[in-house]
Write a protein that holds these residues in place. Structure first.
Motif, PDB file in Angstrom:
ATOM      1  N   GLN A 166       0.849  -1.193   0.000  1.00  0.00           N
ATOM      2  CA  GLN A 166       0.000   0.000   0.000  1.00  0.00           C
ATOM      3  C   GLN A 166       0.881   1.238   0.000  1.00  0.00           C
ATOM      4  N   LYS A 167       0.452   2.234  -0.758  1.00  0.00           N
ATOM      5  CA  LYS A 167       1.131   3.529  -0.716  1.00  0.00           C
ATOM      6  C   LYS A 167       0.377   4.379   0.295  1.00  0.00           C
ATOM      7  N   TRP A 173       5.643   3.474   0.237  1.00  0.00           N
ATOM      8  CA  TRP A 173       5.074   2.143   0.049  1.00  0.00           C
ATOM      9  C   TRP A 173       5.315   1.358   1.331  1.00  0.00           C
ATOM     10  N   ASP A 174       4.316   0.600   1.738  1.00  0.00           N
ATOM     11  CA  ASP A 174       4.347  -0.049   3.036  1.00  0.00           C
ATOM     12  C   ASP A 174       3.756  -1.448   2.938  1.00  0.00           C
ATOM     13  N   THR A 175       3.842  -2.163   4.049  1.00  0.00           N
ATOM     14  CA  THR A 175       3.299  -3.509   4.133  1.00  0.00           C
ATOM     15  C   THR A 175       1.814  -3.519   3.762  1.00  0.00           C
ATOM     16  N   SER A 176       1.308  -4.655   3.365  1.00  0.00           N
ATOM     17  CA  SER A 176      -0.082  -4.776   2.908  1.00  0.00           C
ATOM     18  C   SER A 176      -1.054  -4.174   3.912  1.00  0.00           C
ATOM     19  N   THR A 229     -11.233  -9.259  -4.874  1.00  0.00           N
ATOM     20  CA  THR A 229     -11.292  -7.807  -4.993  1.00  0.00           C
ATOM     21  C   THR A 229     -10.922  -7.129  -3.677  1.00  0.00           C
ATOM     22  N   PHE A 230     -10.247  -5.991  -3.793  1.00  0.00           N
ATOM     23  CA  PHE A 230      -9.891  -5.174  -2.633  1.00  0.00           C
ATOM     24  C   PHE A 230     -10.754  -3.922  -2.620  1.00  0.00           C
ATOM     25  N   PHE A 231     -11.124  -3.488  -1.432  1.00  0.00           N
ATOM     26  CA  PHE A 231     -11.834  -2.227  -1.226  1.00  0.00           C
ATOM     27  C   PHE A 231     -11.034  -1.454  -0.189  1.00  0.00           C
ATOM     28  N   PHE A 232      -9.957  -0.799  -0.649  1.00  0.00           N
ATOM     29  CA  PHE A 232      -9.042  -0.194   0.308  1.00  0.00           C
ATOM     30  C   PHE A 232      -9.558   1.145   0.827  1.00  0.00           C
ATOM     31  N   ALA A 289      -0.785  -1.988  -4.928  1.00  0.00           N
ATOM     32  CA  ALA A 289      -0.235  -2.676  -6.099  1.00  0.00           C
ATOM     33  C   ALA A 289       0.485  -3.935  -5.650  1.00  0.00           C
ATOM     34  N   PHE A 290       0.444  -4.964  -6.497  1.00  0.00           N
ATOM     35  CA  PHE A 290       1.227  -6.165  -6.246  1.00  0.00           C
ATOM     36  C   PHE A 290       2.635  -5.964  -6.778  1.00  0.00           C
ATOM     37  N   TRP A 291       3.622  -6.364  -5.982  1.00  0.00           N
ATOM     38  CA  TRP A 291       5.036  -6.267  -6.340  1.00  0.00           C
ATOM     39  C   TRP A 291       5.641  -7.666  -6.263  1.00  0.00           C
ATOM     40  N   ASN A 292       6.480  -8.018  -7.250  1.00  0.00           N
ATOM     41  CA  ASN A 292       7.194  -9.285  -7.123  1.00  0.00           C
ATOM     42  C   ASN A 292       8.444  -9.042  -6.265  1.00  0.00           C
ATOM     43  N   MET A 293       9.011 -10.124  -5.759  1.00  0.00           N
ATOM     44  CA  MET A 293      10.147 -10.003  -4.841  1.00  0.00           C
ATOM     45  C   MET A 293      11.369  -9.378  -5.526  1.00  0.00           C
ATOM     46  N   LYS A 294      11.552  -9.616  -6.805  1.00  0.00           N
ATOM     47  CA  LYS A 294      12.684  -9.030  -7.519  1.00  0.00           C
ATOM     48  C   LYS A 294      12.579  -7.500  -7.507  1.00  0.00           C
ATOM     49  N   LYS A 295      11.386  -6.980  -7.759  1.00  0.00           N
ATOM     50  CA  LYS A 295      11.177  -5.530  -7.755  1.00  0.00           C
ATOM     51  C   LYS A 295      11.345  -4.957  -6.351  1.00  0.00           C
ATOM     52  N   ILE A 296      10.852  -5.678  -5.349  1.00  0.00           N
ATOM     53  CA  ILE A 296      11.008  -5.223  -3.964  1.00  0.00           C
ATOM     54  C   ILE A 296      12.491  -5.156  -3.605  1.00  0.00           C
ATOM     55  N   ARG A 297      13.224  -6.240  -3.874  1.00  0.00           N
ATOM     56  CA  ARG A 297      14.663  -6.258  -3.563  1.00  0.00           C
ATOM     57  C   ARG A 297      15.402  -5.111  -4.267  1.00  0.00           C
TER      58      ARG A 297
END
Length: 168
Positions: free
Chosen positions: A51-52, A64-67, A124-127, A136-144
């Motif tokens: 989550q941003k 950007w932070d934890t879910s 579905t998400f209702f944030f 947004a979903f991030w893969n681990m490669k992008k996070i690293r």
């Protein structure tokens, strides 16, 4: 009650309750440890939802932070808090949460006893748009690749480093 007047339990490093103080006090004194929960929400592809944070947040605005992340209310156990926060922040109900680990996070202004949970969710998400600007979903490669670049909150950097060392 405004956020600054919200009451939070002060705990020792083992999570034993030792007092009750205002949120504004625990966020201004690293000697006062309070409990928080994080939930790492993954999809079936192994991507982590981030989550941003809203620019209006008092801690890590625009990062950007934890879910999911939130305080444990007085008298609430950590699983109840994780379920409540997951619903409040992302609109998720019925996701089976698994406890992963706990750790102490401290900086110049606060100390938190963090309990981190895992959830796989593919619906579905209702944030909460008052607290979150974007998800947004991030893969681990992008996070690293983005660690240490001032994109993530310090809280998330600590949490994901523990997660990656354990290689779930």
């Amino acid at each position: 009650m405004s956020d600054s007047h919200e009451m939070l339990e002060v705990v020792d490093k083992n999570g034993n309750v030792v007092g009750l103080v205002r949120r504004s006090e625990v966020h201004a004194n690293p000697a006062l440890i309070h409990r928080v929960v994080h939930v790492l929400v993954f999809d079936r592809k192994g991507r982590l939802l981030l989550q941003k944070r809203s620019m209006h947040k008092d801690v890590a605005p625009g990062k950007w932070d934890t879910s999911v992340g939130g305080h444990v209310n007085p008298g609430e156990d950590i699983l109840e808090a994780a379920i409540r926060e997951t619903k409040e922040e992302l609109g998720i109900t019925g996701c089976s949460l698994s406890f992963l680990y706990s750790y102490l996070f401290s900086n110049h202004s606060e100390s938190e006893l963090v309990s981190t949970f895992f959830c796989e969710y593919n619906d579905t998400f209702f944030f909460n748009k008052q607290e979150i600007d974007e998800i947004a979903f991030w893969n681990m490669k992008k996070i690293r690749a983005n660690l240490g670049k001032n994109i993530f909150s310090a809280h998330f950097e600590k949490d994901i480093s523990i997660y990656l060392k354990r290689q779930y």
